[in-house]
Each structure stands twice: as C-alpha cells, then as structure tokens.
Enzyme design. Sequence first.
Site, mmCIF file in Angstrom:
data_model
loop_
_atom_site.group_PDB
_atom_site.id
_atom_site.type_symbol
_atom_site.label_atom_id
_atom_site.label_comp_id
_atom_site.label_asym_id
_atom_site.label_seq_id
_atom_site.Cartn_x
_atom_site.Cartn_y
_atom_site.Cartn_z
ATOM 1 N N ARG A 70 46.032 35.587 -12.194
ATOM 2 C CA ARG A 70 45.953 36.054 -13.574
ATOM 3 C C ARG A 70 46.352 34.985 -14.605
ATOM 4 O O ARG A 70 45.975 35.068 -15.756
ATOM 5 C CB ARG A 70 46.826 37.314 -13.725
ATOM 6 C CG ARG A 70 46.988 37.863 -15.128
ATOM 7 C CD ARG A 70 45.635 38.258 -15.734
ATOM 8 N NE ARG A 70 45.792 38.786 -17.087
ATOM 9 C CZ ARG A 70 46.028 38.045 -18.170
ATOM 10 N NH1 ARG A 70 46.154 36.730 -18.063
ATOM 11 N NH2 ARG A 70 46.136 38.616 -19.356
ATOM 12 N N LYS A 71 47.153 34.024 -14.161
ATOM 13 C CA LYS A 71 47.612 32.945 -15.058
ATOM 14 C C LYS A 71 48.174 33.491 -16.372
ATOM 15 O O LYS A 71 47.695 33.181 -17.463
ATOM 16 C CB LYS A 71 46.480 31.957 -15.356
ATOM 17 C CG LYS A 71 45.900 31.285 -14.114
ATOM 18 C CD LYS A 71 44.886 30.225 -14.470
ATOM 19 C CE LYS A 71 44.270 29.554 -13.268
ATOM 20 N NZ LYS A 71 43.291 30.397 -12.556
ATOM 21 N N PHE A 72 49.222 34.306 -16.262
ATOM 22 C CA PHE A 72 49.876 34.839 -17.466
ATOM 23 C C PHE A 72 50.380 33.686 -18.321
ATOM 24 O O PHE A 72 50.822 32.652 -17.794
ATOM 25 C CB PHE A 72 51.066 35.726 -17.076
ATOM 26 C CG PHE A 72 50.663 37.004 -16.401
ATOM 27 C CD1 PHE A 72 50.149 38.066 -17.136
ATOM 28 C CD2 PHE A 72 50.794 37.152 -15.021
ATOM 29 C CE1 PHE A 72 49.776 39.251 -16.510
ATOM 30 C CE2 PHE A 72 50.423 38.324 -14.396
ATOM 31 C CZ PHE A 72 49.913 39.376 -15.140
ATOM 32 N N ASP A 97 35.901 34.934 -5.666
ATOM 33 C CA ASP A 97 35.402 34.990 -7.042
ATOM 34 C C ASP A 97 34.028 35.651 -7.102
ATOM 35 O O ASP A 97 33.008 34.989 -7.334
ATOM 36 C CB ASP A 97 35.363 33.575 -7.634
ATOM 37 C CG ASP A 97 36.737 32.945 -7.652
ATOM 38 O OD1 ASP A 97 37.734 33.696 -7.738
ATOM 39 O OD2 ASP A 97 36.844 31.710 -7.565
ATOM 40 N N THR A 135 54.452 41.014 -23.935
ATOM 41 C CA THR A 135 53.018 41.172 -23.686
ATOM 42 C C THR A 135 52.685 41.038 -22.207
ATOM 43 O O THR A 135 51.907 41.835 -21.663
ATOM 44 C CB THR A 135 52.219 40.135 -24.524
ATOM 45 O OG1 THR A 135 52.574 40.318 -25.891
ATOM 46 C CG2 THR A 135 50.726 40.309 -24.359
ATOM 47 N N ASP A 139 51.729 34.483 -21.981
ATOM 48 C CA ASP A 139 52.062 35.030 -23.298
ATOM 49 C C ASP A 139 53.565 35.305 -23.377
ATOM 50 O O ASP A 139 54.316 35.036 -22.439
ATOM 51 C CB ASP A 139 51.232 36.305 -23.532
ATOM 52 C CG ASP A 139 50.862 36.470 -25.003
ATOM 53 O OD1 ASP A 139 51.736 36.233 -25.866
ATOM 54 O OD2 ASP A 139 49.722 36.851 -25.294
ATOM 55 N N LYS A 189 42.699 35.649 -2.736
ATOM 56 C CA LYS A 189 42.947 35.478 -4.172
ATOM 57 C C LYS A 189 41.823 36.141 -4.952
ATOM 58 O O LYS A 189 40.651 35.987 -4.606
ATOM 59 C CB LYS A 189 43.018 33.982 -4.503
ATOM 60 C CG LYS A 189 43.346 33.691 -5.947
ATOM 61 C CD LYS A 189 43.541 32.214 -6.203
ATOM 62 C CE LYS A 189 42.267 31.475 -6.520
ATOM 63 N NZ LYS A 189 41.565 31.919 -7.738
ATOM 64 N N THR A 190 42.225 36.870 -6.001
ATOM 65 C CA THR A 190 41.225 37.583 -6.802
ATOM 66 C C THR A 190 41.285 37.126 -8.262
ATOM 67 O O THR A 190 42.302 36.600 -8.728
ATOM 68 C CB THR A 190 41.516 39.106 -6.785
ATOM 69 O OG1 THR A 190 42.883 39.319 -7.173
ATOM 70 C CG2 THR A 190 41.278 39.701 -5.419
HETATM 71 P P1 5BU Z 1 36.309 26.958 -6.095
HETATM 72 O O1 5BU Z 1 35.048 27.731 -6.019
HETATM 73 O O2 5BU Z 1 36.882 26.615 -4.709
HETATM 74 O O3 5BU Z 1 36.227 25.777 -7.003
HETATM 75 O O4 5BU Z 1 37.323 28.004 -6.761
HETATM 76 C C1 5BU Z 1 38.624 27.668 -7.113
HETATM 77 C C2 5BU Z 1 39.397 28.876 -7.569
HETATM 78 O O5 5BU Z 1 40.737 28.496 -7.833
HETATM 79 C C3 5BU Z 1 38.885 29.528 -8.828
HETATM 80 O O6 5BU Z 1 39.137 30.922 -8.714
HETATM 81 C C4 5BU Z 1 39.762 28.962 -9.925
HETATM 82 O O7 5BU Z 1 39.968 29.882 -10.981
HETATM 83 C C5 5BU Z 1 41.053 28.715 -9.203
HETATM 84 N N1 5BU Z 1 41.814 27.561 -9.689
HETATM 85 C C6 5BU Z 1 41.347 26.263 -9.651
HETATM 86 O O8 5BU Z 1 40.242 26.017 -9.216
HETATM 87 N N2 5BU Z 1 42.141 25.246 -10.094
HETATM 88 C C7 5BU Z 1 43.360 25.442 -10.606
HETATM 89 O O9 5BU Z 1 44.053 24.487 -10.961
HETATM 90 C C8 5BU Z 1 43.831 26.792 -10.649
HETATM 91 C C9 5BU Z 1 43.053 27.813 -10.188
HETATM 92 BR BR1 5BU Z 1 45.502 27.094 -11.301
#
Ligand code: 5BU
Length: 372
Positions: free
Chosen positions: A99-101, A45, A107, A103, A67-68
């Site tokens: 991306r968590k689509f 992130d 779309t 819609d 993961k991006t």
């Molecule tokens: P962290 O810094 O380890 O808290 O990051 C967690 C990542 O996982 C972050 O990119 C969230 O958008 C992603 N995430 C999450 O934390 N919990 C969830 O339930 C989901 C995604 Br779905």
Amino acid sequence: MSTARHPTWTCSYRERAVLPNTSSLAAYLLRLIAIKKTNLCLSADVTTTAELLAIAEEVGDSICVLKTHADIVSDFSDRTMKGLRDIARRKHFLIFEDRKFADIGETVQKQYTGGPLRIARWAEITNAHILPGPAIVTALREAAASTIASYNTAVHTEITASPPTDHDDDHDVVPSSTSADPLERLDVSHAPDRKHSVVSISTTISTRTESISPHPRPDIDHDDGADTLALLERLGEAPYLRSLLLLAEMSSEGHLLTGAYTATCVQIARAHRDFVMGFIAQHALNSEPADNFITMSPGVQLPPAGQKDGKKLGDALGQQYNSPRKIVLEQGCDVIIVGRGILKAADRREEAERYRREGWRAYEERVGLLKA
Ligand code: 5BU
C-alpha cells in the site's frame, strides 16, 4: 554503510527465527520460508478477483508471501479477501498489501483499517514510506493493535437445543472453523434465515499482543526427518498479527530513497522492532548486533530460461531488474519479489518454481550450505 559482515548475512532462516528481537510474525515467516524452501514473493499485479485467486492458487506452493495491490483489483470485495485468506491458509503463505502509506497518522489509520479495502483485516504485512516522520509507524501500529483486538477472538459456538423438531434442517449452524483467522469464522449475521429461538451463540474474546521474544519450536527448528507437509502441519496457521515493512530503497531509476534517508528509516525501524518486520530495499540493512530485519526486494527478473545473465534488464517506465542471485547472494536480501517475470510466463507455475530454485540456491550459497 558496510553491512556485509553482519551475522544475519550467514545465518539460516531457521536460526534467525529464534534470535532475540524477532516478532512472532517474523519468526513465523522465517520458519515458513525454511520449511517450504522458498524465499519467493509473488507480486500478483492483476486487476480482477478471478485472476488474483487463480494466480494465488497456481503458484501458492512455490511462494512464502503473496504481494497485492488491492486498489488495482476492479471488483475487490469481501469475496476477494476471503478467497485470498482461504488460499493462503491452504497453501501456507503470508499476504502483503503493497500500500505504501505516506500520510499523517490520523489518515493512514483510516486508510489501513477502513474504506473499501480494509487492509488491516486480511493482510498480515503492509508497508509505509517514512516521509511524514516516525508517527506514521506508531499510527499504523496502533491501528493494527485495535484491529487485532477486535477480530482476534476465540469464538465458541454452541447450539443449544431445542427439542428435536421436524425442522431439523434449521439446526445446521456450525462454526465454519476454529481458525485463527476471523474471516474464516462463523459470521452469524450472514447465516441464512435461522430460527434464532433454537440457537444460542456464546463468544469468548481473547486478545494476543505481539511479542519480540521468539518462542522456541523444537518440533520445527530441529531436523527430525519430518517431511514438508508434516512440518507445515506442525507450523500451523499464521498468527493473527500484523507487521510493517519500511520503504528504505526503491528499485526504480533515480529514486530518492538513499543515504541519510535510508539510514533514518533503519533508526525508525529499530525503535519499533515489535511492529516493523523489516524493509523494502535493494540490499540488507542489518548493521547493529541486535538487528534481525527481513529485507524484501522488488525489481527482480531472470532472463528467459536457457539464456545467460546479460545486459541490465528493465522496463520502459523506470523499473530496474536484478537477478535473484545478485539480490540474495551479493546484496544479502531475504525475499525476492517477482511480478511480470512470473505473470507473463506461458507456464506460471513452472516459472515460479524456476525463480524459487534460483532464490533458494543463492541463499544456500550465501549462508554456506552450498559451495559456489
Ligand atoms: P515487476 O512486474 O516484477 O516489475 O513488479 C514489481 C512490483 O513491486 C510492483 O508491484 C511494484 O509496485 C512493486 N515495487 C517495485 O517494483 N519497486 C519498488 O521499489 C517497490 C515496489 Br517499493
């Protein structure tokens, strides 16, 4: 829902790669995990291409998936995609765009394949909420299939040639690689100022479709003493295929993905085993004999090195953390997703290794390869 005794709970990643109902991409990932001995996914992130490529390079050897969140990268471009794909190929990991689509089908197809991010082009894995109903899965599957059909081509470039001239420098059109990854292949439209009269390109198009009957790989699945590098070499590049994770549970406090919602998510996944690789969830959801879904779990953090597991960890914005041990050993999940736990460390490479070791140990203990 009792899932604790499902056979996949105590199956090794290698064994799961050859179970029926396992797509080629899932089988590839399971073998990759087994060979690299890592069930760690880094949640990268960060907000610039330079930071993204730097962290991928830094911890790439310790992870199975990167993961991006492409939409937080301020300068996301073709360079980002190509850079990521190049590191993923060299360091052997898959890319998952979170991306968590959520819609309608029409779309999400556009969001998945178009816009500035063109996710389907560079990310093997993405994820979706089932809030809009099951058509979100069929729509994304269709879009994935057309992306594969248009890019998964075998390109043979041939230079015909022209009698030698004194401009030999003009004859340097060579395929950049025979990679399965189209981003890695020659893109003639970008070739600088060629003399087209002396170059002939022929292209053969072949498409592959996803299969859910895994192919045995005796060269990888049986231990013949080969080392990690040799096995990765045998494994080869990731197939140019796409897969989806359904959001069955979240890690954040008070989330609404519970009970009947989670159960519906599993039913939808079962109807699309060729495309849905598994779930984002906080515990394993395999419960029917045919299930071999991969569960990836965010919300994972360790206390600082040297400190014992103590009070429940979280952040000030609703995130809740569990340890790799709890998630993998007690909840039966397959891949731990870690962001800030690694990103904020002084030595990120070393911290990624610490998470890798913890996640791997918890897995070995779960499947009975290590005594508690
Ligand atoms: P962290 O810094 O380890 O808290 O990051 C967690 C990542 O996982 C972050 O990119 C969230 O958008 C992603 N995430 C999450 O934390 N919990 C969830 O339930 C989901 C995604 Br779905």
